[in-house]
Motif scaffolding. Structure first.
Motif, PDB file in Angstrom:
ATOM      1  N   GLN A  59      52.682 -49.255   3.030  1.00 38.22           N
ATOM      2  CA  GLN A  59      53.601 -48.306   2.879  1.00 38.22           C
ATOM      3  C   GLN A  59      53.284 -46.874   2.358  1.00 38.22           C
ATOM      4  N   VAL A  60      53.338 -46.189   2.929  1.00 37.83           N
ATOM      5  CA  VAL A  60      53.342 -44.746   2.542  1.00 37.83           C
ATOM      6  C   VAL A  60      54.544 -43.905   2.415  1.00 37.83           C
ATOM      7  N   GLN A  61      54.877 -43.179   1.470  1.00 36.25           N
ATOM      8  CA  GLN A  61      56.105 -42.314   1.208  1.00 36.25           C
ATOM      9  C   GLN A  61      55.454 -41.003   1.161  1.00 36.25           C
ATOM     10  N   LEU A  62      56.222 -40.042   2.198  1.00 34.82           N
ATOM     11  CA  LEU A  62      55.621 -38.678   2.205  1.00 34.82           C
ATOM     12  C   LEU A  62      57.015 -37.831   1.512  1.00 34.82           C
ATOM     13  N   VAL A  63      56.506 -36.533   0.779  1.00 33.86           N
ATOM     14  CA  VAL A  63      57.571 -35.819   0.372  1.00 33.86           C
ATOM     15  C   VAL A  63      57.085 -34.191   0.742  1.00 33.86           C
ATOM     16  N   GLU A  64      57.824 -33.608   1.294  1.00 33.32           N
ATOM     17  CA  GLU A  64      57.352 -32.265   1.588  1.00 33.32           C
ATOM     18  C   GLU A  64      58.008 -31.343   0.668  1.00 33.32           C
ATOM     19  N   SER A  65      57.450 -30.302   0.390  1.00 36.03           N
ATOM     20  CA  SER A  65      57.921 -29.043  -0.407  1.00 36.03           C
ATOM     21  C   SER A  65      57.428 -27.741  -0.071  1.00 36.03           C
ATOM     22  N   GLY A  66      57.975 -26.645  -0.550  1.00 36.31           N
ATOM     23  CA  GLY A  66      57.489 -25.506  -0.139  1.00 36.31           C
ATOM     24  C   GLY A  66      58.059 -24.830   0.908  1.00 36.31           C
ATOM     25  N   GLY A  67      59.174 -25.214   1.423  1.00 38.12           N
ATOM     26  CA  GLY A  67      59.875 -24.364   2.499  1.00 38.12           C
ATOM     27  C   GLY A  67      60.915 -23.294   1.875  1.00 38.12           C
ATOM     28  N   GLY A  68      61.278 -22.444   2.565  1.00 38.78           N
ATOM     29  CA  GLY A  68      62.342 -21.584   2.064  1.00 38.78           C
ATOM     30  C   GLY A  68      62.516 -20.425   3.088  1.00 38.78           C
ATOM     31  N   LEU A  69      63.153 -19.438   2.531  1.00 36.04           N
ATOM     32  CA  LEU A  69      63.571 -18.279   3.232  1.00 36.04           C
ATOM     33  C   LEU A  69      62.192 -17.175   3.166  1.00 36.04           C
ATOM     34  N   VAL A  70      61.979 -16.767   4.244  1.00 33.73           N
ATOM     35  CA  VAL A  70      60.673 -15.660   4.036  1.00 33.73           C
ATOM     36  C   VAL A  70      60.970 -14.486   5.100  1.00 33.73           C
ATOM     37  N   GLN A  71      60.616 -13.256   4.887  1.00 31.46           N
ATOM     38  CA  GLN A  71      60.633 -12.433   5.821  1.00 31.46           C
ATOM     39  C   GLN A  71      59.424 -12.215   7.171  1.00 31.46           C
ATOM     40  N   ALA A  72      59.745 -12.121   8.099  1.00 32.64           N
ATOM     41  CA  ALA A  72      58.809 -11.944   9.285  1.00 32.64           C
ATOM     42  C   ALA A  72      57.687 -11.319   8.625  1.00 32.64           C
ATOM     43  N   GLY A  73      56.528 -11.706   9.003  1.00 31.79           N
ATOM     44  CA  GLY A  73      55.092 -11.461   8.396  1.00 31.79           C
ATOM     45  C   GLY A  73      54.690 -11.972   7.042  1.00 31.79           C
ATOM     46  N   GLY A  74      55.435 -12.648   6.437  1.00 32.24           N
ATOM     47  CA  GLY A  74      55.154 -13.192   5.071  1.00 32.24           C
ATOM     48  C   GLY A  74      54.486 -14.615   5.378  1.00 32.24           C
ATOM     49  N   SER A  75      54.301 -15.083   4.089  1.00 36.46           N
ATOM     50  CA  SER A  75      53.385 -16.412   4.180  1.00 36.46           C
ATOM     51  C   SER A  75      54.340 -17.456   3.299  1.00 36.46           C
ATOM     52  N   LEU A  76      54.197 -18.766   3.744  1.00 27.37           N
ATOM     53  CA  LEU A  76      54.501 -19.984   3.014  1.00 27.37           C
ATOM     54  C   LEU A  76      53.350 -20.937   2.745  1.00 27.37           C
ATOM     55  N   ARG A  77      53.324 -21.621   1.726  1.00 29.96           N
ATOM     56  CA  ARG A  77      52.612 -22.844   1.701  1.00 29.96           C
ATOM     57  C   ARG A  77      53.368 -24.392   1.647  1.00 29.96           C
ATOM     58  N   LEU A  78      53.400 -24.980   2.523  1.00 31.90           N
ATOM     59  CA  LEU A  78      53.971 -26.226   2.279  1.00 31.90           C
ATOM     60  C   LEU A  78      52.921 -27.503   2.040  1.00 31.90           C
ATOM     61  N   SER A  79      53.675 -28.104   1.140  1.00 32.27           N
ATOM     62  CA  SER A  79      52.886 -29.199   0.560  1.00 32.27           C
ATOM     63  C   SER A  79      53.393 -30.713   0.902  1.00 32.27           C
ATOM     64  N   CYS A  80      52.523 -31.687   1.133  1.00 38.03           N
ATOM     65  CA  CYS A  80      53.166 -33.109   1.432  1.00 38.03           C
ATOM     66  C   CYS A  80      52.501 -33.892   0.436  1.00 38.03           C
ATOM     67  N   ALA A  81      53.276 -34.514  -0.610  1.00 40.74           N
ATOM     68  CA  ALA A  81      52.759 -35.462  -1.236  1.00 40.74           C
ATOM     69  C   ALA A  81      52.742 -36.820  -0.954  1.00 40.74           C
ATOM     70  N   ALA A  82      51.804 -37.607  -0.766  1.00 38.40           N
ATOM     71  CA  ALA A  82      51.974 -38.939  -0.290  1.00 38.40           C
ATOM     72  C   ALA A  82      51.826 -40.013  -1.685  1.00 38.40           C
ATOM     73  N   SER A  83      52.797 -40.873  -1.453  1.00 39.70           N
ATOM     74  CA  SER A  83      52.736 -41.937  -2.420  1.00 39.70           C
ATOM     75  C   SER A  83      52.139 -43.269  -1.847  1.00 39.70           C
ATOM     76  N   GLY A  84      51.761 -44.260  -2.563  1.00 46.34           N
ATOM     77  CA  GLY A  84      51.179 -45.537  -1.792  1.00 46.34           C
ATOM     78  C   GLY A  84      49.609 -45.599  -2.098  1.00 46.34           C
ATOM     79  N   ARG A  85      48.924 -46.423  -1.444  1.00 50.00           N
ATOM     80  CA  ARG A  85      47.534 -46.587  -1.433  1.00 50.00           C
ATOM     81  C   ARG A  85      46.790 -45.887  -0.304  1.00 50.00           C
ATOM     82  N   PHE A  86      45.610 -45.651  -0.644  1.00 47.02           N
ATOM     83  CA  PHE A  86      44.610 -45.198   0.624  1.00 47.02           C
ATOM     84  C   PHE A  86      45.064 -44.238   1.446  1.00 47.02           C
ATOM     85  N   PHE A  87      45.567 -43.016   0.903  1.00 45.61           N
ATOM     86  CA  PHE A  87      45.789 -41.843   1.494  1.00 45.61           C
ATOM     87  C   PHE A  87      44.804 -41.460   2.607  1.00 45.61           C
ATOM     88  N   SER A  88      43.529 -41.770   1.939  1.00 47.63           N
ATOM     89  CA  SER A  88      42.386 -41.112   2.629  1.00 47.63           C
ATOM     90  C   SER A  88      42.050 -41.976   4.126  1.00 47.63           C
TER      91      SER A  88
END
Length: 124
Positions: free
Chosen positions: A1-30
């Motif tokens: 079982q793997v649980q995934l939690v995203e973060s880093g979204g938001g409101l940004v002006q065109a031309g800008g940047s964002l970095r999304l992250s996804c953290a996984a819990s559980g074993r053997f992510f690789s």
């Protein structure tokens, strides 16, 4: 079982940047190839980017190629999506997903586990 939690979204002006992250819990992510998908209101979920288990292979949708970069840190059980030169048409809920296949996949059906999503809104 793997649980995934995203973060880093938001409101940004065109031309800008964002970095999304996804953290996984559980074993053997690789052991999992990872992908990012997105879904805009009234549209079907679409593939954005994918990365193989060890990070040596990546795939991108044509619409984001050259602007987005997917990466992973297996020591931190985290996959990232760096989004540059954002456009209003990138507005969507972004989901990360984990696939038990060896290779990176562009097919949503090959992903077994999904996060709840993080909203990205790009205004002009």
């Amino acid at each position: 079982q793997v649980q995934l939690v995203e973060s880093g979204g938001g409101l940004v002006q065109a031309g800008g940047s964002l970095r999304l992250s996804c953290a996984a819990s559980g074993r053997f992510f690789s052991n999992y190839a990872m992908g990012w998908f997105r879904q805009a209101p009234g549209k079907e979920r679409e593939f954005v980017a994918a990365i193989s288990r060890n990070g040596d292979t990546t795939y991108y949708a044509d619409s984001v190629k050259g602007r987005f970069t997917i990466s992973r840190d297996n020591a931190k059980n985290t996959v990232y999506l760096q989004m540059n030169s954002l456009k209003p048409e990138d507005t969507a809920a972004y989901y990360c997903a984990a696939s038990p296949t060896r290779r990176a996949s562009v097919v949503a059906a090959e992903y077994r586990y999904w996060g709840q999503g993080t909203q990205v809104t790009v205004f002009s």
